[in-house]
Design a protein around this motif. Structure first.
Motif, PDB file in Angstrom:
ATOM      1  N   ALA A  72      -3.545   0.109  -2.861  1.00 60.07           N
ATOM      2  CA  ALA A  72      -2.808  -1.130  -3.124  1.00 60.07           C
ATOM      3  C   ALA A  72      -2.107  -0.956  -4.468  1.00 60.07           C
ATOM      4  O   ALA A  72      -2.744  -0.661  -5.481  1.00 60.07           O
ATOM      5  CB  ALA A  72      -3.757  -2.323  -3.157  1.00 60.07           C
ATOM      6  N   ASN A 100      -7.425  -7.481   0.120  1.00 60.39           N
ATOM      7  CA  ASN A 100      -8.786  -6.972   0.284  1.00 60.39           C
ATOM      8  C   ASN A 100      -8.901  -5.515  -0.154  1.00 60.39           C
ATOM      9  O   ASN A 100      -9.914  -5.114  -0.728  1.00 60.39           O
ATOM     10  CB  ASN A 100      -9.259  -7.146   1.725  1.00 60.39           C
ATOM     11  N   THR A 101      -7.878  -4.718   0.113  1.00 62.34           N
ATOM     12  CA  THR A 101      -7.869  -3.331  -0.361  1.00 62.34           C
ATOM     13  C   THR A 101      -7.900  -3.295  -1.880  1.00 62.34           C
ATOM     14  O   THR A 101      -8.698  -2.567  -2.484  1.00 62.34           O
ATOM     15  CB  THR A 101      -6.624  -2.579   0.172  1.00 62.34           C
ATOM     16  N   GLU A 129       0.850  -1.187   0.000  1.00 60.39           N
ATOM     17  CA  GLU A 129       0.000   0.000   0.000  1.00 60.39           C
ATOM     18  C   GLU A 129       0.881   1.230   0.000  1.00 60.39           C
ATOM     19  O   GLU A 129       1.801   1.348   0.807  1.00 60.39           O
ATOM     20  CB  GLU A 129      -0.916   0.024   1.226  1.00 60.39           C
ATOM     21  N   ARG A 159     -11.224  -3.951  -3.494  1.00 61.64           N
ATOM     22  CA  ARG A 159     -12.212  -2.872  -3.373  1.00 61.64           C
ATOM     23  C   ARG A 159     -11.907  -1.685  -4.291  1.00 61.64           C
ATOM     24  O   ARG A 159     -12.738  -0.796  -4.443  1.00 61.64           O
ATOM     25  CB  ARG A 159     -12.280  -2.379  -1.931  1.00 61.64           C
ATOM     26  N   GLN A 160     -10.723  -1.643  -4.854  1.00 63.10           N
ATOM     27  CA  GLN A 160     -10.295  -0.477  -5.645  1.00 63.10           C
ATOM     28  C   GLN A 160     -10.777  -0.563  -7.092  1.00 63.10           C
ATOM     29  O   GLN A 160     -10.792  -1.631  -7.677  1.00 63.10           O
ATOM     30  CB  GLN A 160      -8.759  -0.392  -5.667  1.00 63.10           C
ATOM     31  N   GLU A 195      -4.859  -7.970   4.125  1.00 66.06           N
ATOM     32  CA  GLU A 195      -5.370  -6.591   4.100  1.00 66.06           C
ATOM     33  C   GLU A 195      -5.070  -5.934   2.745  1.00 66.06           C
ATOM     34  O   GLU A 195      -5.925  -5.269   2.166  1.00 66.06           O
ATOM     35  CB  GLU A 195      -4.739  -5.771   5.228  1.00 66.06           C
ATOM     36  N   GLU A 239      -2.373   4.751   0.742  1.00 64.54           N
ATOM     37  CA  GLU A 239      -3.660   4.074   0.927  1.00 64.54           C
ATOM     38  C   GLU A 239      -4.202   3.425  -0.350  1.00 64.54           C
ATOM     39  O   GLU A 239      -5.392   3.149  -0.448  1.00 64.54           O
ATOM     40  CB  GLU A 239      -4.687   5.030   1.535  1.00 64.54           C
TER      41      GLU A 239
END
Length: 164
Positions: free
Chosen positions: A28, A95-96, A23, A99-100, A92, A26
């Motif tokens: 990925a 998962n980030t 990351e 969502r992007q 994490e 903020e």
């Protein structure tokens, strides 16, 4: 670009070619360290693809993010970074990314100096595929008698060598 210590350390730990995910601000992102010759080919409007690949090994799941850079003349450059869904940090990050709507690729030269970045779309079907693979990896790991990430990663690379 102000290079955080953890990014600088990761770049310094690698050789001439490095590919990893982390990351950054903020988002990925994929980080690639390459030769000046390669970087010259990748500047401008050269597209960069990102495809998740899952290996279900006896000692655990290995989830790779395969990066493809489409070069002039139709050739392709590929690199991958392999992540462990049992690692809190890796999970994490995955998962980030799932969502992007975009992902970033940051390019560095052999002296670990920032060169340029690209922002690429991460479409909903790619997001859905990544979420599905994360769940499949977690279910597989729950069924393994003994988890050994280093062995799973080595077996994954042995099984996929030359595939990309």
């Amino acid at each position: 670009m102000n290079i955080p210590d953890n990014l600088r350390q990761a770049l310094e730990a690698g050789g001439e070619l490095v590919c990893f995910a982390m990351e950054i601000n903020e988002v990925a992102s994929i980080v690639i360290k390459a030769t000046d010759r390669d970087l010259a080919q990748w500047r401008g409007k050269r597209p960069v693809g990102l495809q998740p690949q899952l290996g279900l090994m006896n000692t655990g799941a290995a989830l790779a993010l395969v990066v493809t850079i489409f070069e002039f003349g139709g050739s392709r450059f590929t690199a991958e970074t392999t992540l462990n869904v049992d690692s809190e940090y890796d999970l994490e990050l995955l998962n980030t990314l799932a969502r992007q709507r975009v992902y970033h690729v940051h390019f560095f030269n052999g002296c670990n100096e920032y060169q340029f970045s690209k922002e690429m779309p991460f479409r909903s079907q790619n997001q859905g595929e990544l979420k599905r693979l994360i769940g499949q990896a977690q279910r597989h790991n729950a069924q393994c008698a003994r988890l050994d990430w280093a062995r799973a990663k080595a077996d994954f690379f042995a099984a996929t060598s030359g595939r990309w």
